[in-house]
Design a protein around this motif. Sequence first.
Motif, mmCIF file in Angstrom:
data_model
loop_
_atom_site.group_PDB
_atom_site.id
_atom_site.type_symbol
_atom_site.label_atom_id
_atom_site.label_comp_id
_atom_site.label_asym_id
_atom_site.label_seq_id
_atom_site.Cartn_x
_atom_site.Cartn_y
_atom_site.Cartn_z
ATOM 1 N N GLU A 73 4.060 4.458 5.108
ATOM 2 C CA GLU A 73 4.231 5.754 4.449
ATOM 3 C C GLU A 73 4.104 5.612 2.932
ATOM 4 O O GLU A 73 3.491 6.449 2.270
ATOM 5 C CB GLU A 73 5.592 6.351 4.794
ATOM 6 C CG GLU A 73 5.743 6.761 6.239
ATOM 7 C CD GLU A 73 7.157 7.166 6.563
ATOM 8 O OE1 GLU A 73 8.094 6.774 5.837
ATOM 9 O OE2 GLU A 73 7.340 7.880 7.558
ATOM 10 N N ILE A 74 4.692 4.552 2.385
ATOM 11 C CA ILE A 74 4.613 4.311 0.946
ATOM 12 C C ILE A 74 3.171 4.045 0.533
ATOM 13 O O ILE A 74 2.684 4.579 -0.469
ATOM 14 C CB ILE A 74 5.528 3.134 0.542
ATOM 15 C CG1 ILE A 74 6.990 3.509 0.784
ATOM 16 C CG2 ILE A 74 5.294 2.742 -0.912
ATOM 17 C CD1 ILE A 74 7.944 2.359 0.680
ATOM 18 N N THR A 75 2.464 3.232 1.322
ATOM 19 C CA THR A 75 1.064 2.920 1.025
ATOM 20 C C THR A 75 0.208 4.173 1.107
ATOM 21 O O THR A 75 -0.624 4.417 0.218
ATOM 22 C CB THR A 75 0.535 1.861 2.025
ATOM 23 O OG1 THR A 75 1.374 0.706 1.949
ATOM 24 C CG2 THR A 75 -0.883 1.470 1.710
ATOM 25 N N ASP A 76 0.412 4.990 2.120
ATOM 26 C CA ASP A 76 -0.344 6.236 2.252
ATOM 27 C C ASP A 76 -0.090 7.163 1.070
ATOM 28 O O ASP A 76 -1.013 7.775 0.531
ATOM 29 C CB ASP A 76 0.002 6.951 3.556
ATOM 30 C CG ASP A 76 -0.540 6.242 4.782
ATOM 31 O OD1 ASP A 76 -1.422 5.372 4.626
ATOM 32 O OD2 ASP A 76 -0.078 6.556 5.896
ATOM 33 N N GLU A 77 1.171 7.257 0.660
ATOM 34 C CA GLU A 77 1.508 8.108 -0.480
ATOM 35 C C GLU A 77 0.849 7.594 -1.757
ATOM 36 O O GLU A 77 0.327 8.367 -2.554
ATOM 37 C CB GLU A 77 3.027 8.160 -0.656
ATOM 38 C CG GLU A 77 3.483 9.076 -1.759
ATOM 39 C CD GLU A 77 4.991 9.156 -1.865
ATOM 40 O OE1 GLU A 77 5.460 9.633 -2.906
ATOM 41 O OE2 GLU A 77 5.695 8.757 -0.922
ATOM 42 N N PHE A 78 0.853 6.284 -1.941
ATOM 43 C CA PHE A 78 0.199 5.682 -3.103
ATOM 44 C C PHE A 78 -1.289 6.027 -3.121
ATOM 45 O O PHE A 78 -1.834 6.421 -4.148
ATOM 46 C CB PHE A 78 0.384 4.158 -3.096
ATOM 47 C CG PHE A 78 -0.396 3.470 -4.165
ATOM 48 C CD1 PHE A 78 0.031 3.480 -5.477
ATOM 49 C CD2 PHE A 78 -1.583 2.818 -3.864
ATOM 50 C CE1 PHE A 78 -0.702 2.845 -6.473
ATOM 51 C CE2 PHE A 78 -2.324 2.186 -4.845
ATOM 52 C CZ PHE A 78 -1.875 2.201 -6.160
ATOM 53 N N HIS A 79 -1.946 5.908 -1.985
ATOM 54 C CA HIS A 79 -3.382 6.208 -1.912
ATOM 55 C C HIS A 79 -3.660 7.686 -2.188
ATOM 56 O O HIS A 79 -4.647 8.013 -2.845
ATOM 57 C CB HIS A 79 -3.956 5.802 -0.553
ATOM 58 C CG HIS A 79 -4.123 4.332 -0.405
ATOM 59 N ND1 HIS A 79 -5.022 3.597 -1.124
ATOM 60 C CD2 HIS A 79 -3.464 3.438 0.367
ATOM 61 C CE1 HIS A 79 -4.941 2.325 -0.797
ATOM 62 N NE2 HIS A 79 -3.990 2.195 0.114
ATOM 63 N N MET A 120 -1.883 9.649 -4.119
ATOM 64 C CA MET A 120 -1.583 9.939 -5.516
ATOM 65 C C MET A 120 -2.508 9.213 -6.490
ATOM 66 O O MET A 120 -2.666 9.641 -7.627
ATOM 67 C CB MET A 120 -0.131 9.570 -5.824
ATOM 68 C CG MET A 120 0.868 10.422 -5.077
ATOM 69 S SD MET A 120 2.565 9.876 -5.316
ATOM 70 C CE MET A 120 2.745 10.047 -7.072
ATOM 71 N N SER A 121 -3.110 8.127 -6.057
ATOM 72 C CA SER A 121 -3.920 7.296 -6.940
ATOM 73 C C SER A 121 -5.222 7.992 -7.321
ATOM 74 O O SER A 121 -5.862 8.651 -6.513
ATOM 75 C CB SER A 121 -4.239 5.973 -6.251
ATOM 76 O OG SER A 121 -5.097 5.206 -7.059
ATOM 77 N N THR A 122 -5.602 7.802 -8.583
ATOM 78 C CA THR A 122 -6.889 8.322 -9.045
ATOM 79 C C THR A 122 -7.984 7.281 -8.875
ATOM 80 O O THR A 122 -9.153 7.574 -9.099
ATOM 81 C CB THR A 122 -6.809 8.735 -10.526
ATOM 82 O OG1 THR A 122 -6.422 7.609 -11.298
ATOM 83 C CG2 THR A 122 -5.818 9.875 -10.716
ATOM 84 N N LEU A 123 -7.592 6.080 -8.501
ATOM 85 C CA LEU A 123 -8.573 5.016 -8.298
ATOM 86 C C LEU A 123 -9.257 5.197 -6.947
ATOM 87 O O LEU A 123 -8.618 5.478 -5.947
ATOM 88 C CB LEU A 123 -7.901 3.641 -8.338
ATOM 89 C CG LEU A 123 -7.180 3.291 -9.630
ATOM 90 C CD1 LEU A 123 -6.445 1.967 -9.465
ATOM 91 C CD2 LEU A 123 -8.164 3.202 -10.780
ATOM 92 N N ARG A 124 -10.535 5.018 -6.936
ATOM 93 C CA ARG A 124 -11.270 5.128 -5.685
ATOM 94 C C ARG A 124 -12.116 3.873 -5.516
ATOM 95 O O ARG A 124 -12.710 3.375 -6.472
ATOM 96 C CB ARG A 124 -12.185 6.362 -5.682
ATOM 97 C CG ARG A 124 -11.439 7.663 -5.793
ATOM 98 C CD ARG A 124 -10.618 7.918 -4.524
ATOM 99 N NE ARG A 124 -9.785 9.091 -4.667
ATOM 100 C CZ ARG A 124 -8.462 9.075 -4.588
ATOM 101 N NH1 ARG A 124 -7.832 7.967 -4.364
ATOM 102 N NH2 ARG A 124 -7.781 10.175 -4.728
ATOM 103 N N SER A 125 -12.171 3.377 -4.315
ATOM 104 C CA SER A 125 -12.959 2.172 -4.062
ATOM 105 C C SER A 125 -14.360 2.546 -3.601
ATOM 106 O O SER A 125 -14.582 3.620 -3.049
ATOM 107 C CB SER A 125 -12.273 1.297 -3.016
ATOM 108 O OG SER A 125 -12.173 2.000 -1.804
ATOM 109 N N ASP A 126 -15.289 1.646 -3.835
ATOM 110 C CA ASP A 126 -16.673 1.831 -3.410
ATOM 111 C C ASP A 126 -16.824 1.137 -2.064
ATOM 112 O O ASP A 126 -16.759 -0.093 -1.990
ATOM 113 C CB ASP A 126 -17.610 1.231 -4.454
ATOM 114 C CG ASP A 126 -19.076 1.439 -4.127
ATOM 115 O OD1 ASP A 126 -19.375 1.921 -3.012
ATOM 116 O OD2 ASP A 126 -19.905 1.123 -4.991
#
Length: 82
Positions: free
Chosen positions: A49-55, A57-63
């Motif tokens: 749940e914490i990891t999902d919330e971080f993803h 909220m994060s503005t970083l996106r992976s390629d």
Amino acid sequence: MALLYVRDKETSRPVQELANRRNLTKTAAVRLALTNELEHYQPRQFAMEITDEFHRMSTLRSDPSVMIDKAFYDPLNDEEED
């Protein structure tokens, strides 16, 4: 109106001690202790749940086209390919 009567001496002692220290009635001491506990209580979250919330909220996106493997890390560590 429901009444609260503490029959357990191990519970009654700290209620009386808090009441004495704070110059409160026993009822006010119980109310204070419960209010403080409820204000500080945070339900535990599972790691997923914490990891999902971080993803979310994060503005970083992976390629997704970038392969993260040894060849990716070697130049970052100044290691030359053999």
